[in-house]
Design a protein around this motif. Structure first.
Motif, PDB file in Angstrom:
ATOM      1  N   MET A 149       0.853  -1.179   0.000  1.00 19.60           N
ATOM      2  CA  MET A 149       0.000   0.000   0.000  1.00 19.60           C
ATOM      3  C   MET A 149       0.893   1.233   0.000  1.00 19.60           C
ATOM      4  N   THR A 150       0.664   2.087  -0.943  1.00 17.24           N
ATOM      5  CA  THR A 150       1.428   3.327  -1.001  1.00 17.24           C
ATOM      6  C   THR A 150       0.541   4.495  -0.590  1.00 17.24           C
ATOM      7  N   VAL A 151       1.176   5.619  -0.312  1.00 21.00           N
ATOM      8  CA  VAL A 151       0.434   6.817   0.059  1.00 21.00           C
ATOM      9  C   VAL A 151      -0.503   7.221  -1.072  1.00 21.00           C
ATOM     10  N   SER A 152      -0.021   7.149  -2.307  1.00 22.99           N
ATOM     11  CA  SER A 152      -0.874   7.557  -3.437  1.00 22.99           C
ATOM     12  C   SER A 152      -2.102   6.664  -3.548  1.00 22.99           C
ATOM     13  N   GLU A 153      -1.964   5.369  -3.264  1.00 27.66           N
ATOM     14  CA  GLU A 153      -3.125   4.478  -3.294  1.00 27.66           C
ATOM     15  C   GLU A 153      -4.111   4.846  -2.193  1.00 27.66           C
TER      16      GLU A 153
ATOM     17  N   ALA B 133     -10.558   4.359   5.345  1.00 29.53           N
ATOM     18  CA  ALA B 133     -10.550   4.021   6.774  1.00 29.53           C
ATOM     19  C   ALA B 133     -10.245   2.543   6.969  1.00 29.53           C
ATOM     20  N   ARG B 134     -10.804   1.695   6.124  1.00 30.31           N
ATOM     21  CA  ARG B 134     -10.552   0.257   6.217  1.00 30.31           C
ATOM     22  C   ARG B 134      -9.090  -0.052   5.908  1.00 30.31           C
ATOM     23  N   ILE B 135      -8.527   0.614   4.894  1.00 30.90           N
ATOM     24  CA  ILE B 135      -7.123   0.410   4.515  1.00 30.90           C
ATOM     25  C   ILE B 135      -6.202   0.867   5.637  1.00 30.90           C
ATOM     26  N   ARG B 136      -6.487   2.042   6.214  1.00 31.99           N
ATOM     27  CA  ARG B 136      -5.668   2.541   7.327  1.00 31.99           C
ATOM     28  C   ARG B 136      -5.715   1.579   8.508  1.00 31.99           C
ATOM     29  N   ALA B 137      -6.907   1.080   8.849  1.00 36.52           N
ATOM     30  CA  ALA B 137      -7.038   0.146   9.977  1.00 36.52           C
ATOM     31  C   ALA B 137      -6.248  -1.129   9.712  1.00 36.52           C
TER      32      ALA B 137
ATOM     33  N   GLN C 240      -3.566  -1.448   7.765  1.00 36.75           N
ATOM     34  CA  GLN C 240      -2.143  -1.123   7.854  1.00 36.75           C
ATOM     35  C   GLN C 240      -1.701  -0.942   9.302  1.00 36.75           C
ATOM     36  N   GLU C 241      -2.527  -0.296  10.118  1.00 34.64           N
ATOM     37  CA  GLU C 241      -2.193  -0.125  11.531  1.00 34.64           C
ATOM     38  C   GLU C 241      -2.046  -1.480  12.208  1.00 34.64           C
TER      39      GLU C 241
ATOM     40  N   GLU D 145       1.374  -2.901  13.806  1.00 39.67           N
ATOM     41  CA  GLU D 145       1.352  -3.211  15.229  1.00 39.67           C
ATOM     42  C   GLU D 145       1.851  -4.638  15.465  1.00 39.67           C
ATOM     43  N   THR D 146       1.386  -5.575  14.644  1.00 38.66           N
ATOM     44  CA  THR D 146       1.819  -6.966  14.765  1.00 38.66           C
ATOM     45  C   THR D 146       3.318  -7.094  14.538  1.00 38.66           C
ATOM     46  N   ARG D 147       3.832  -6.403  13.547  1.00 37.77           N
ATOM     47  CA  ARG D 147       5.269  -6.469  13.278  1.00 37.77           C
ATOM     48  C   ARG D 147       6.082  -5.946  14.461  1.00 37.77           C
TER      49      ARG D 147
END
Length: 105
Positions: A1-5, A15-19, A21-22, A26-28
């Motif tokens: 996922m890139t910022v432009s996407e 919002a779903r994509i941000r969640a 990625q968060e 967090e898992t990593r």
């Protein structure tokens, strides 16, 4: 996922994509801290804090997007000495020559 996407995504997709990625990051970080020794954890925490501080400073700094322009944060000095030319942004060619003497063309 890139910022432009992410920027192209519409709500509620963004919002779903941000969640997602968060949760991924967090898992990593949890996994990283679980295998790190005390010294490595302290170093990682310090580096992450530096990253957070940088992100906060960048978020608070106004940015200007220009086509071929110049954006400066802080002080900037541009000088020309000894018959030279200086400029922050130069579009096109520069020709430096001695000015004609009086009566010459």
């Amino acid at each position: 996922m890139t910022v432009s996407e992410l920027e192209r995504a519409t709500e509620p997709d963004a919002a779903r994509i941000r969640a997602r990625q968060e949760a991924f990051w967090e898992t990593r970080f949890v996994d990283l801290m679980a295998v790190a020794d005390e010294h490595a954890r302290a170093e990682t925490v310090a580096q992450l804090q530096e990253l957070v501080d940088l992100a906060n400073r960048l978020a608070a700094t106004p940015t200007v997007q220009t086509n071929g322009g110049l954006v400066v944060e802080g002080d900037m000095t541009i000088r020309a000495e000894g018959g030279s030319m200086a400029g922050g942004v130069i579009h096109g060619g520069i020709h430096l020559a001695n000015p004609p003497m009086a009566g010459q063309s």
